[in-house]
Design an enzyme around this catalytic site. Sequence first.
Site, mmCIF file in Angstrom:
data_model
loop_
_atom_site.group_PDB
_atom_site.id
_atom_site.type_symbol
_atom_site.label_atom_id
_atom_site.label_comp_id
_atom_site.label_asym_id
_atom_site.label_seq_id
_atom_site.Cartn_x
_atom_site.Cartn_y
_atom_site.Cartn_z
ATOM 1 N N CYS A 105 -3.127 13.873 3.163
ATOM 2 C CA CYS A 105 -1.844 13.525 3.724
ATOM 3 C C CYS A 105 -1.349 12.258 2.980
ATOM 4 O O CYS A 105 -1.143 12.291 1.694
ATOM 5 C CB CYS A 105 -2.417 13.137 5.172
ATOM 6 N N ALA A 106 -1.131 11.354 3.790
ATOM 7 C CA ALA A 106 -0.442 9.896 2.986
ATOM 8 C C ALA A 106 -1.215 9.455 1.867
ATOM 9 O O ALA A 106 -0.608 8.971 0.871
ATOM 10 C CB ALA A 106 -0.186 8.961 3.929
#
Length: 218
Positions: free
Chosen positions: A135-136
């Site tokens: 993800c991030a």
Amino acid sequence: LCVVSLFGQTTEKLLQVNDKVPRVGSNTGPRKTALIVISDGFEELEFVSAFDLLSIANVQVTVAAANAQPTIKVQSTNGLSILATKTLNEALSTPYDIIVVPGGHKNALALGENKRLVSALRRQKAEKKWIASICAATALVLAKNGLLEGETGTTYPDPDYLKLIPNKSKITDRVVVSNKIISSRAPGTSVEWGLEIVKQLFDAKTSEALREGILARA
């Protein structure tokens, strides 16, 4: 035991699945080692998927708290507080077979600015040892610090994250393995990501046995 505080209610739990799920890792020879690094704002599913699946695979997992304050208490995006094994500074005195970085925007921003972690990740890559991000974290920790140069990878489909990924040829894949970097997209792909981590640390047979044991879809 970890002390888990959810919305002000504290209980004691083992962060592992029911004992009826068979352990799948090797019980002979030295155990594989993993460091999972989190700070305030970590994403719960991404952290627990990695922790749980690695633990079932008999990997020795260390959870490191990387907050600015020297504390092992870390709070997730949605208010789940856990006690890590060690602070990051304490944990980095030991080498690991893999360093795992879950996402969560606030967590990933902080970890991407953490010089000791970034240095450890650069050393991990230089030594051709495993790194996993999701993800991030793929964008804000790895890509932002040049760790995806010459690699493919994937991240959450947010424009601010996507623009940081240098090679977007596999950006829509749910899990990407590029040399020694394993990346994935979001909480919804975290079990697939965890199973891929186990596959790369051990083999496909071990990962498949684990997938069947937790009743995950193929």
